[in-house]
Scaffold this motif. Structure first.
Motif, PDB file in Angstrom:
ATOM      1  N   UNK A 157       0.820  -1.215   0.000  1.00 30.30           N
ATOM      2  CA  UNK A 157       0.000   0.000   0.000  1.00 30.30           C
ATOM      3  C   UNK A 157       0.854   1.266   0.000  1.00 30.30           C
ATOM      4  N   UNK A 158       2.016   1.188   0.625  1.00 29.69           N
ATOM      5  CA  UNK A 158       2.956   2.304   0.641  1.00 29.69           C
ATOM      6  C   UNK A 158       4.362   1.755   0.837  1.00 29.69           C
ATOM      7  N   UNK A 159       5.322   2.503   0.376  1.00 27.17           N
ATOM      8  CA  UNK A 159       6.706   2.093   0.552  1.00 27.17           C
ATOM      9  C   UNK A 159       7.286   1.429  -0.671  1.00 27.17           C
ATOM     10  N   UNK A 233       8.294   1.910  -6.710  1.00 26.17           N
ATOM     11  CA  UNK A 233       7.193   2.369  -5.858  1.00 26.17           C
ATOM     12  C   UNK A 233       6.001   1.424  -5.904  1.00 26.17           C
ATOM     13  N   UNK A 234       5.067   1.586  -4.979  1.00 23.10           N
ATOM     14  CA  UNK A 234       3.839   0.780  -5.025  1.00 23.10           C
ATOM     15  C   UNK A 234       3.139   0.935  -6.372  1.00 23.10           C
ATOM     16  N   UNK A 235       2.574  -0.172  -6.853  1.00 19.69           N
ATOM     17  CA  UNK A 235       1.814  -0.129  -8.097  1.00 19.69           C
ATOM     18  C   UNK A 235       2.638  -0.250  -9.360  1.00 19.69           C
ATOM     19  N   UNK A 236       3.901  -0.617  -9.245  1.00 24.08           N
ATOM     20  CA  UNK A 236       4.725  -0.795 -10.438  1.00 24.08           C
ATOM     21  C   UNK A 236       5.174  -2.249 -10.540  1.00 24.08           C
ATOM     22  N   UNK A 237       5.766  -2.583 -11.687  1.00 23.21           N
ATOM     23  CA  UNK A 237       6.343  -3.910 -11.911  1.00 23.21           C
ATOM     24  C   UNK A 237       7.703  -3.741 -12.574  1.00 23.21           C
ATOM     25  N   UNK A 238       8.527  -4.788 -12.525  1.00 22.14           N
ATOM     26  CA  UNK A 238       9.825  -4.750 -13.178  1.00 22.14           C
ATOM     27  C   UNK A 238      10.279  -6.163 -13.508  1.00 22.14           C
ATOM     28  N   UNK A 239      11.214  -6.272 -14.462  1.00 22.82           N
ATOM     29  CA  UNK A 239      11.691  -7.574 -14.934  1.00 22.82           C
ATOM     30  C   UNK A 239      13.186  -7.483 -15.216  1.00 22.82           C
ATOM     31  N   UNK A 240      13.904  -8.574 -14.911  1.00 17.55           N
ATOM     32  CA  UNK A 240      15.354  -8.527 -15.037  1.00 17.55           C
ATOM     33  C   UNK A 240      15.915  -9.947 -15.111  1.00 17.55           C
ATOM     34  N   UNK A 254       5.873  -6.924   0.749  1.00 13.84           N
ATOM     35  CA  UNK A 254       4.699  -7.156  -0.091  1.00 13.84           C
ATOM     36  C   UNK A 254       5.023  -7.057  -1.592  1.00 13.84           C
ATOM     37  N   UNK A 255       5.902  -7.934  -2.041  1.00 17.33           N
ATOM     38  CA  UNK A 255       6.217  -8.041  -3.463  1.00 17.33           C
ATOM     39  C   UNK A 255       5.855  -9.442  -3.945  1.00 17.33           C
ATOM     40  N   UNK A 256       5.402  -9.514  -5.178  1.00 16.76           N
ATOM     41  CA  UNK A 256       5.150 -10.793  -5.851  1.00 16.76           C
ATOM     42  C   UNK A 256       6.214 -10.985  -6.918  1.00 16.76           C
ATOM     43  N   UNK A 257       6.571 -12.250  -7.160  1.00 19.38           N
ATOM     44  CA  UNK A 257       7.666 -12.542  -8.102  1.00 19.38           C
ATOM     45  C   UNK A 257       7.389 -13.834  -8.855  1.00 19.38           C
ATOM     46  N   UNK A 258       7.681 -13.807 -10.155  1.00 22.98           N
ATOM     47  CA  UNK A 258       7.566 -14.994 -10.989  1.00 22.98           C
ATOM     48  C   UNK A 258       8.902 -15.252 -11.679  1.00 22.98           C
TER      49      UNK A 258
END
Length: 287
Positions: A157-159, A233-240, A254-258
């Protein structure tokens, strides 16, 4: 970091965006999706608590083949609902990778994870401490040169999720390879026979594990290595490509990862893969 401005988890994506995304990944950049949130349902917001983890594992993980969830303190219907949320994320990430990176044939979807516990304040051994710069290598699952591609979303939600990324892989490998010890003869065979590893480690796997450990254990390197800070930030995604990009997770919850795996041959520039770099630097075949 390469910013990709897509706002949908499904395509079609235009050819220029697809080409830019693949080329940036293979150059060792982080793809940043500032307008691609993974939105939780109201019923799923109860899972925004560290209490859903069992306190023993770093992460909660889901096996997409069996649907089995591990690392959670929940049971019964609540555990099933958490597994459903993680699966929804993993399925969405898989569709995105297939449509944004269509040249990557035969992508294997591996485990999906949820990381609800704040990174800061946890105590781990130096080898297990992901707050230190490292490249990913799996002790129990030999990759034999296959790539490790990871997709993340910050659902806090924040952070921000705070990372560091380090120097180019080849620079790092060139400095550390001369310091590595040769693997113990017969170790890979024995570990396979005892079930310690799922399959036999190749020379590549042994080398990548040694590089992973050497970077984390070198205090001077951790203090002086070139690095850049990244905040997600909250509400974003990234890939690497985490087998190529030196990275450290310094803070956030509170991160999700695939995780995805696939063969080097599917790349547009296979010479940039860690396997090819290490073979060139060592002057020998590693798989």
């Amino acid at each position: 970091m390469e910013e990709i401005g897509i706002e949908s988890w499904t395509g079609p994506f235009d050819p220029a965006t697809r080409e830019r995304a693949q080329e940036a990944l293979e150059r060792g950049l982080v793809l940043f999706f500032p307008r691609l949130p993974f939105t939780l349902a109201d019923s799923e917001k109860d899972f925004l608590s560290a209490d859903v983890a069992n306190g023993k594992s770093k992460n909660i993980s889901l096996d997409p083949m069996t649907g089995k969830i591990q690392g959670t303190a929940l049971s019964g219907a609540r555990a099933e609902a958490l597994a459903a949320m993680i699966e929804r994320f993993g399925a969405g990430a898989t569709r995105l990778v297939h449509e944004l990176l269509p040249n990557y044939a035969d992508v294997e979807r591996a485990r999906t994870s949820y990381r609800p516990v704040e990174v800061k304040g946890r105590a781990y051994s130096r080898i297990s401490d992901d707050r230190l710069l490292h490249v990913d290598a799996f002790p129990s699952r030999p990759m034999r040169g296959r790539r490790i591609l990871r997709f993340f979303s910050n659902v806090a939600p924040q952070g921000a999720r705070r990372w560091q990324v380090g120097e180019p892989f080849e620079n790092f490998a060139r400095a550390f390879l001369p310091r590595l010890r040769n693997p113990v003869p017969g170790k890979a065979w024995l570990f396979e026979r005892l079930g310690v590893t799922r399959g036999r480690r190749s020379r590549y796997d042994e080398m990548m594990l040694a590089l992973h450990d050497a970077a984390k254990c070198n205090v001077r390197y951790q203090q002086t290595a070139p690095h850049h800070a990244l905040d997600f930030p909250p509400g974003c995604s990234w890939m690497v490509y985490t087998d190529q990009v030196l990275h450290a997770a310094l803070g956030g919850e509170f991160a999700l990862e695939q995780t995805f795996h696939f063969d080097v041959a599917a790349m547009g520039a296979p010479e940039r893969a860690p396997l090819k770099v290490l073979e060139r630097l060592s002057g020998r075949a590693l798989v």
